[in-house]
Design a protein around this motif. Structure first.
Motif, PDB file in Angstrom:
ATOM      1  N   ASP A  80       0.828  -1.203   0.000  1.00  0.00           N
ATOM      2  CA  ASP A  80       0.000   0.000   0.000  1.00  0.00           C
ATOM      3  C   ASP A  80       0.864   1.256   0.000  1.00  0.00           C
ATOM      4  N   PHE A  82       2.729   2.228  -2.361  1.00  0.00           N
ATOM      5  CA  PHE A  82       3.979   2.065  -3.109  1.00  0.00           C
ATOM      6  C   PHE A  82       3.709   1.445  -4.485  1.00  0.00           C
ATOM      7  N   ILE A 172       1.207   2.956  -6.968  1.00  0.00           N
ATOM      8  CA  ILE A 172      -0.104   3.181  -6.351  1.00  0.00           C
ATOM      9  C   ILE A 172      -0.032   4.142  -5.169  1.00  0.00           C
ATOM     10  N   GLN A 174       2.369   7.772  -3.280  1.00  0.00           N
ATOM     11  CA  GLN A 174       3.199   8.960  -3.493  1.00  0.00           C
ATOM     12  C   GLN A 174       4.379   8.630  -4.411  1.00  0.00           C
ATOM     13  N   ALA A 175       4.573   9.456  -5.407  1.00  0.00           N
ATOM     14  CA  ALA A 175       5.576   9.191  -6.450  1.00  0.00           C
ATOM     15  C   ALA A 175       6.933   8.790  -5.867  1.00  0.00           C
ATOM     16  N   PRO A 176       7.400   7.553  -6.119  1.00  0.00           N
ATOM     17  CA  PRO A 176       8.741   7.134  -5.656  1.00  0.00           C
ATOM     18  C   PRO A 176       9.789   7.599  -6.674  1.00  0.00           C
ATOM     19  N   GLN A 197      -6.062   0.484  -7.528  1.00  0.00           N
ATOM     20  CA  GLN A 197      -5.973   0.773  -6.094  1.00  0.00           C
ATOM     21  C   GLN A 197      -6.692  -0.272  -5.256  1.00  0.00           C
ATOM     22  N   ALA A 198      -7.585  -1.028  -5.883  1.00  0.00           N
ATOM     23  CA  ALA A 198      -8.351  -2.033  -5.120  1.00  0.00           C
ATOM     24  C   ALA A 198      -7.705  -3.416  -5.168  1.00  0.00           C
ATOM     25  N   ARG A 201      -3.659  -6.071  -1.239  1.00  0.00           N
ATOM     26  CA  ARG A 201      -2.292  -5.884  -0.734  1.00  0.00           C
ATOM     27  C   ARG A 201      -1.738  -7.223  -0.283  1.00  0.00           C
ATOM     28  N   ILE A 205       1.875  -5.626   8.027  1.00  0.00           N
ATOM     29  CA  ILE A 205       2.694  -4.979   9.035  1.00  0.00           C
ATOM     30  C   ILE A 205       2.997  -5.991  10.134  1.00  0.00           C
ATOM     31  N   GLU A 206       3.960  -5.669  10.975  1.00  0.00           N
ATOM     32  CA  GLU A 206       4.309  -6.523  12.104  1.00  0.00           C
ATOM     33  C   GLU A 206       3.046  -6.811  12.921  1.00  0.00           C
ATOM     34  N   GLY A 207       2.820  -8.047  13.231  1.00  0.00           N
ATOM     35  CA  GLY A 207       1.671  -8.408  14.041  1.00  0.00           C
ATOM     36  C   GLY A 207       0.485  -8.916  13.234  1.00  0.00           C
ATOM     37  N   GLU A 208       0.510  -8.708  11.928  1.00  0.00           N
ATOM     38  CA  GLU A 208      -0.585  -9.189  11.085  1.00  0.00           C
ATOM     39  C   GLU A 208      -0.279 -10.577  10.544  1.00  0.00           C
TER      40      GLU A 208
ATOM     41  N   GLN B 174      -1.377  11.482  -4.813  1.00  0.00           N
ATOM     42  CA  GLN B 174      -0.172  12.300  -4.718  1.00  0.00           C
ATOM     43  C   GLN B 174      -0.438  13.539  -3.851  1.00  0.00           C
ATOM     44  N   GLN B 273       6.856  10.683   1.058  1.00  0.00           N
ATOM     45  CA  GLN B 273       7.193   9.370   0.494  1.00  0.00           C
ATOM     46  C   GLN B 273       8.046   8.576   1.493  1.00  0.00           C
ATOM     47  N   ARG B 279       2.609  -0.964  13.756  1.00  0.00           N
ATOM     48  CA  ARG B 279       2.571  -2.410  13.993  1.00  0.00           C
ATOM     49  C   ARG B 279       1.316  -2.729  14.792  1.00  0.00           C
ATOM     50  N   LEU B 280       0.850  -3.929  14.576  1.00  0.00           N
ATOM     51  CA  LEU B 280      -0.402  -4.358  15.185  1.00  0.00           C
ATOM     52  C   LEU B 280      -0.096  -5.077  16.492  1.00  0.00           C
TER      53      LEU B 280
END
Lengths: 285, 285
Positions: A80, A82, A172, A174-176, A197-198, A201, A205-208, B174, B273, B279-280
């Motif tokens: 997400d 990126f 998808i 902020q412009a990298p 965008q749909a 993903r 994240i940590e914990g998921e 953006q 960016q 974390r969860l």
């Protein structure tokens, strides 16, 4: 402040009017041989390819699309904010069957080269602007390159410059821009970005809990629009970034004369935050 | 080039280490009284509010959330690549019942004010950085402001500066940095951004049918996390942007030492960016 504004406006206007492709046409039709229809389970997406900037990547991608190479492939790396990256199963015979490409991250420009100027002294480049709908940047040394704006389609690669083959990604978030020049951008989404965008993903994240690969979004099909039965073709026109109309929109966007702007923002434009509009000519019969 | 790199790194590192809130803790717990659980039909989203920057907006928004004001409201203005805006029916009694707020678009800083520096001479501001997880910018004249990065939560308004009440928007594209200072940002998404990205778009391009308002994405409920039954609380920790660890990540992100970067990008960072990780700790019992 006011004086500076006026100078900048004149600059943008003159640059655009001086472009060799200056045209009165506000809209531009797409070449259906360089347009891709990507069908996802949840919607259809139209992509404009950029053979004028990245001919070898477009040629190889188009050839793969033509032989249904991507049908059934999955978006296996979707982060997400990126990128949404897809392609064949890593290391599979199918994957290894595709030739390696030499990078096309930038191109040389000569004195006659022109583009629709947007901004000087952008954080990442001396100049930014548009050419034939694509956001790009250039330095002062005869080099230019497409920029990683949202909706950009580029080829993934390994650590070596010349290591891309068939794996691709859509931007998808902020412009990298730090990926500019060192990746090959070869297309952009012109319709259906919300469907990109749909896409599910895949990073957590940590914990998921990890996302099961069976839940990765598949590509139902990817076809060149020219090969799609006429009845099912989605016909899009895109804003002609070489038009006087587009130049005028840039001027207005920079000036922010609308009374909503009770205080004027700085008279600058982020090239990745300037919309290049599309319009739908025909969805489906 | 190399020398410039070294200077910039030192700058970023020293700034962060010199911050008054410098801490060894890599993660920071959220204050559940300033955390919102937004339930959408397709998923749950966690928002961190910013009372330290926009106290009046947070107070009013929290009070509205506490009385279930937003439950059943819809995202009625959703523009791909720009914003997802929601609120009560425009002009309804409910809408008009909410007091108007004075804008909190920027705040004064004194000599003792510090933040984790990211970049100087950003396109839109003299300096950018982070403070307590929030991306912000500042000038050289004792003023600072939160920036419109993706995932930002801000209050919509009419043409007048002081005209916001209850309508809010999330940034979903953006960074529209031209809105910095003239809108009040008061929160940011720390979990479930993909669900915000999946909100039904309401704007259409020329040639498309309008989206029926019955298809607009509703807010199932919005609650302060402290008011959610413990069993249903989602507990998130966020990266401590005042930590030495975060400062080190900034240095690495700027340097791009990984061999993937066969050519180094410019040693600059777009503050919007730079991911601030979450974390969860607990999803649901």
């Amino acid at each position: 402040m006011f004086k500076k504004l006026v100078v900048l406006f004149s600059f943008a206007f003159i640059s655009a009017c001086g472009a060799d492709n200056a045209s009165d046409e506000q809209w531009r039709a797409l070449d259906l041989n360089n347009t891709v229809l990507l069908t996802l389970p949840h919607g259809k997406v139209v992509i404009e390819l950029a053979p004028q900037f990245s001919p070898k990547h477009v040629a190889q991608f188009s050839a793969l699309v033509k032989k249904s190479f991507y049908d059934g492939a999955k978006f296996y790396r979707v982060i997400d904010g990126f990128v949404a990256q897809g392609g064949p199963e890593d290391g599979s015979d199918k994957d290894k069957s595709v030739p390696i490409l030499a990078i096309e991250g930038q191109f040389s420009t000569d004195k006659n080269w022109s583009f629709t100027a947007v901004q000087t002294d952008d954080l990442f480049a001396a100049k930014t602007g548009f050419k034939k709908g694509f956001a790009l940047a250039s330095d002062n040394h005869n080099s230019a390159w497409l920029t990683h704006c949202p909706g950009t389609l580029a080829m993934a690669r390994g650590n070596k410059a010349d290591s891309a083959s068939s794996h691709f990604y859509f931007v998808i978030g902020q412009a990298p821009r730090y990926l500019d020049k060192i990746m090959t951008i070869f297309g952009r989404v012109v319709y259906g970005m919300a469907h990109i965008q749909a896409i599910q993903r895949t990073s957590v994240i940590e914990g998921e809990y990890a996302i099961d690969s069976r839940d990765h979004t598949p590509i139902v099909s990817m076809k060149l629009m020219a090969d799609v039965p006429v009845k099912e073709q989605i016909i899009i026109e895109v804003e002609n970034t070489e038009s006087a109309d587009f130049a005028e929109r840039l001027v207005k966007r920079r000036a922010r004369e609308n009374e909503f702007f009770y205080n004027k923002p700085p008279p600058v434009l982020d090239v990745c935050q300037v919309p290049v509009r599309s319009r739908l000519v025909k969805l489906q019969d």
